[in-house]
Write an enzyme that holds these catalytic residues in place. Structure first.
Site, PDB file in Angstrom:
ATOM      1  N   TRP A 102       0.953  -1.255   0.040  1.00 16.94           N
ATOM      2  CA  TRP A 102       0.122   0.007  -0.076  1.00 16.94           C
ATOM      3  C   TRP A 102       0.908   1.197   0.010  1.00 16.94           C
ATOM      4  CZ3 TRP A 102      -4.322  -0.332  -1.924  1.00 16.94           C
ATOM      5  CH2 TRP A 102      -5.083  -1.614  -1.978  1.00 16.94           C
ATOM      6  N   ASP A 172      -1.758   6.423   6.277  1.00 18.92           N
ATOM      7  CA  ASP A 172      -3.003   5.485   5.755  1.00 18.92           C
ATOM      8  C   ASP A 172      -3.265   4.945   6.913  1.00 18.92           C
ATOM      9  OD1 ASP A 172      -4.620   3.885   4.693  1.00 18.92           O
ATOM     10  OD2 ASP A 172      -3.184   3.474   2.799  1.00 18.92           O
ATOM     11  N   LYS A 196     -13.091  -1.489   6.570  1.00 18.17           N
ATOM     12  CA  LYS A 196     -12.316  -2.645   7.543  1.00 18.17           C
ATOM     13  C   LYS A 196     -13.040  -2.443   9.097  1.00 18.17           C
ATOM     14  CE  LYS A 196      -8.965  -1.712   4.106  1.00 18.17           C
ATOM     15  NZ  LYS A 196      -8.941  -2.998   3.234  1.00 18.17           N
TER      16      LYS A 196
HETATM   17  C1  LIG Z   1      -3.735   0.140   3.849  1.00 16.46           C
HETATM   18  C2  LIG Z   1      -4.623   0.451   2.695  1.00 16.46           C
HETATM   19  N1  LIG Z   1      -4.647   1.527   1.927  1.00 16.46           N
HETATM   20  C3  LIG Z   1      -5.387   1.920   0.895  1.00 16.46           C
HETATM   21  C4  LIG Z   1      -6.312   0.841   0.477  1.00 16.46           C
HETATM   22  C5  LIG Z   1      -7.167   1.071  -0.839  1.00 16.46           C
HETATM   23  O1  LIG Z   1      -8.348   1.448  -0.231  1.00 16.46           O
HETATM   24  P1  LIG Z   1      -9.568   1.502  -1.192  1.00 16.46           P
HETATM   25  O2  LIG Z   1      -9.791   0.318  -1.836  1.00 16.46           O
HETATM   26  O3  LIG Z   1     -10.730   2.118  -0.387  1.00 16.46           O
HETATM   27  O4  LIG Z   1      -9.370   3.024  -2.345  1.00 16.46           O
HETATM   28  C6  LIG Z   1      -6.545  -0.392   1.098  1.00 16.46           C
HETATM   29  C7  LIG Z   1      -7.548  -1.184   0.781  1.00 16.46           C
HETATM   30  O5  LIG Z   1      -7.580  -2.525   0.986  1.00 16.46           O
HETATM   31  C8  LIG Z   1      -5.695  -0.589   2.320  1.00 16.46           C
HETATM   32  O6  LIG Z   1      -5.698  -1.613   3.219  1.00 16.46           O
END
Ligand SMILES: Cc1ncc(COP(=O)(O)O)c(C=O)c1O
Length: 360
Positions: A102, A172, A196
């Site tokens: 991520w 994040d 989540k």
């Molecule tokens: C740590 C993290 N950041 C970003 C995301 C991306 O999120 P989204 O699909 O809501 O854009 C996720 C998705 O699982 C994630 O676990």
């Protein structure tokens, strides 16, 4: 009706009392004669739901008064772009710590807007740890420092808050927000996708120190300009109303449980059950450095990967689902978010032990 223990990384399990209350209120919310889904976001009913959700989130995280709370859309991945659009404030570079899947995504998107300095990385060990602060090379002219405080796929969690020497820290926190108390004042900005620990997909929460907003780059879409949304109480456009409502029920569930300190105790106990077992078997293996292990997402492998399919199949027959690891790393992953009951974790560990007995 029979519910499974759902170990999905997200969208993920929600607290059963929340789902039951939502079902009861589906056709007629509090005598309004309609579902929350059918309400105008400008009506007094929804405005009250929205305001209560924000107040409860502020209380849970003890968010200081000089922080804005925004209920947006576009996902955490949207924030990968929206953060630089808003926070560069005339500067040309930002620092990012690369701890895996991520953070790499966040870096890739930020590169479209600014120069990215990778201040630290755990790539040398396949992203199985969080780089220690003394290894970071910060640029004091950076607009902000970005971390991914819980890597959902790698299962690496920051159990400490970095010192960024006055440069705003951005995190994040998608996959561990609300799993523990957080000192919000140490961050310039915290963002998280809801699916989540907060509620349904479609809602993205941003908590930002007020002094950092109001200098978005001129090409920023208005719906993604933090200042515009802050001034409109996140209603510059239609917010994800039903997701905000469910998030509000989750916040109340957390408050009734005793708040985030209590939630953290439960999460520590749940994580201990899994790691405790992983540490005393040779049959399974946890790749993550002990001090950086995530309490929310627990990746593990079977020493004999030829048994992976059998593991997943037998787990399913015990009503234990969504245990397959992310396609980028393979193996297994148990996501044990706030709403996963301790009985679900005990059932998983019992199953893992039984599977080892049978196949070990
Ligand atoms: C740590 C993290 N950041 C970003 C995301 C991306 O999120 P989204 O699909 O809501 O854009 C996720 C998705 O699982 C994630 O676990």
């Amino acid at each position: 009706m029979s519910r499974v223990y759902n170990f999905s990384a997200g969208p993920a399990v929600l607290p059963e009392p929340v789902l039951k209350q939502a079902a009861e209120e589906m056709l007629d919310w509090h005598g309004s004669g309609m579902s929350v889904m059918e309400m105008s976001h400008r009506g007094k009913e929804f405005i009250a739901i929205h305001a209560q959700a924000e107040a409860d989130l502020r209380e849970l995280l003890a968010i200081p008064a000089d922080y804005k709370v925004l209920f947006l859309q576009g996902g955490a991945a949207g924030q990968f772009a929206v953060v630089p659009m808003n926070l560069l404030r005339g500067k040309s570079a930002a620092d990012y710590v690369n701890t895996g899947y991520w953070s790499k995504k966040a870096i890739g998107e930020a590169k479209r807007y600014c120069k990215v300095n990778v201040a630290a990385s755990s790539q040398d060990a396949n992203f199985t740890y969080a780089p220690k602060q003394d290894k970071w090379q910060l640029d004091l002219n950076a607009a902000y420092v970005h971390i991914t405080s819980n890597e959902t796929i790698g299962g690496v969690e920051f159990h400490w808050i970095p010192d960024t020497q006055g440069v705003p820290l951005v995190t994040d926190a998608s996959s561990h927000i609300l799993s523990r108390p957080m000192d919000v004042s140490r961050y310039g900005l915290i963002y998280a996708g809801a699916q989540k620990n907060i509620g349904p997909a479609g809602l993205t929460i941003v908590i930002v120190r007020e002094e950092l907003i109001g200098q978005a780059s001129p090409t920023t879409p208005a719906v993604f300009d933090y200042k515009v949304q802050a001034e409109a109480d996140s209603m510059h456009n239609t917010p994800p109303t039903y997701a905000v409502y469910i998030a509000g029920l989750v916040f109340q569930w957390l408050k009734n449980l005793g708040g985030l300190k209590k939630m953290e105790e439960i999460n520590i106990a749940k994580a201990k059950l899994v790691y405790g077992y992983l540490d005393q078997t040779e049959f399974y293996h946890s790749p993550v450095a002990r001090e950086d292990r995530s309490r929310m997402n627990i990746p593990f492998t079977l020493r004999n990967s030829a048994l992976d399919d059998a593991f997943l199949k037998e787990a399913k027959s015990h009503a234990l689902t969504q245990l397959k690891g992310h396609r980028s790393v393979g193996g297994m992953r148990a996501s044990i978010y706030n709403a996963m009951p301790i009985d679900g974790v005990k059932t998983l560990v019992e199953f893992m032990r039984e599977f080892e007995r049978k196949h070990g």
